[in-house]
Design a protein around this motif. Structure first.
Motif, short mmCIF file in Angstrom:
data_model
loop_
_atom_site.label_atom_id
_atom_site.label_comp_id
_atom_site.label_asym_id
_atom_site.label_seq_id
_atom_site.Cartn_x
_atom_site.Cartn_y
_atom_site.Cartn_z
N MET A 1 0.83 -1.19 0.00
CA MET A 1 0.00 0.00 0.00
C MET A 1 0.87 1.25 0.00
O MET A 1 0.56 2.19 -0.68
CB MET A 1 -0.92 -0.02 1.21
CG MET A 1 -1.73 1.22 1.37
SD MET A 1 -2.95 1.22 2.69
CE MET A 1 -2.17 0.39 4.01
N TYR A 24 1.51 5.98 -1.80
CA TYR A 24 0.59 4.85 -1.91
C TYR A 24 0.25 4.58 -3.38
O TYR A 24 0.45 5.42 -4.26
CB TYR A 24 -0.68 5.12 -1.10
CG TYR A 24 -1.42 6.37 -1.52
CD1 TYR A 24 -2.43 6.31 -2.47
CD2 TYR A 24 -1.11 7.61 -0.98
CE1 TYR A 24 -3.11 7.45 -2.87
CE2 TYR A 24 -1.78 8.75 -1.36
CZ TYR A 24 -2.78 8.66 -2.30
OH TYR A 24 -3.44 9.79 -2.69
N GLU A 59 -10.70 -0.09 -1.49
CA GLU A 59 -9.55 -0.84 -1.97
C GLU A 59 -9.41 -0.83 -3.50
O GLU A 59 -8.34 -1.12 -4.02
CB GLU A 59 -9.56 -2.28 -1.43
CG GLU A 59 -10.75 -3.10 -1.84
CD GLU A 59 -11.97 -2.93 -0.94
OE1 GLU A 59 -12.99 -3.58 -1.24
OE2 GLU A 59 -11.95 -2.16 0.03
N SER A 63 -4.96 0.95 -3.48
CA SER A 63 -4.66 -0.48 -3.43
C SER A 63 -4.48 -0.99 -2.01
O SER A 63 -3.73 -0.41 -1.21
CB SER A 63 -3.39 -0.78 -4.22
OG SER A 63 -3.57 -0.46 -5.57
N ASN A 64 -5.21 -2.08 -1.71
CA ASN A 64 -5.10 -2.80 -0.44
C ASN A 64 -5.46 -1.99 0.79
O ASN A 64 -5.07 -2.35 1.90
CB ASN A 64 -3.69 -3.38 -0.27
CG ASN A 64 -3.34 -4.35 -1.37
OD1 ASN A 64 -4.15 -5.18 -1.75
ND2 ASN A 64 -2.14 -4.23 -1.90
N GLN A 66 -8.30 -0.90 3.28
CA GLN A 66 -9.67 -1.17 3.72
C GLN A 66 -10.30 0.10 4.27
O GLN A 66 -9.61 0.96 4.82
CB GLN A 66 -9.67 -2.26 4.78
CG GLN A 66 -9.13 -3.56 4.28
CD GLN A 66 -8.94 -4.56 5.41
OE1 GLN A 66 -9.02 -4.22 6.59
NE2 GLN A 66 -8.68 -5.80 5.05
#
Length: 76
Positions: A1, A24, A59, A63-64, A66
């Motif tokens: 991330m 990120y 997400e 990316s990734n 939550q």
């Protein structure tokens, strides 16, 4: 991330503006801007932020990441 920071301007208990920065990974800058706009006007409290974020797939934008982690980043 990667690393992510949130610069937040709160006025009268609501998010007036929020800007994400860091190294990120994201799908597109337009999606990140949409996420920033999506959070404007939300009460600055974890429950309200999490409720707002439940309406999108965070997400898929960052990316990734939550929604619950993003909520903690913003509200803590």
């Amino acid at each position: 991330m990667g690393n992510i920071e949130a610069a937040i301007d709160v006025k009268q208990g609501k998010i007036a503006s929020i800007i994400f920065s860091g190294d990120y990974f994201y799908n597109s800058i337009e999606d990140v801007k949409m996420l920033q706009d999506y959070l404007k006007g939300v009460d600055f409290c974890p429950n309200e932020i999490e409720k707002r974020l439940s309406g999108i797939q965070v997400e898929d934008i960052i990316s990734n990441l939550q929604a619950s982690i993003l909520t903690r980043l913003i509200a803590d």
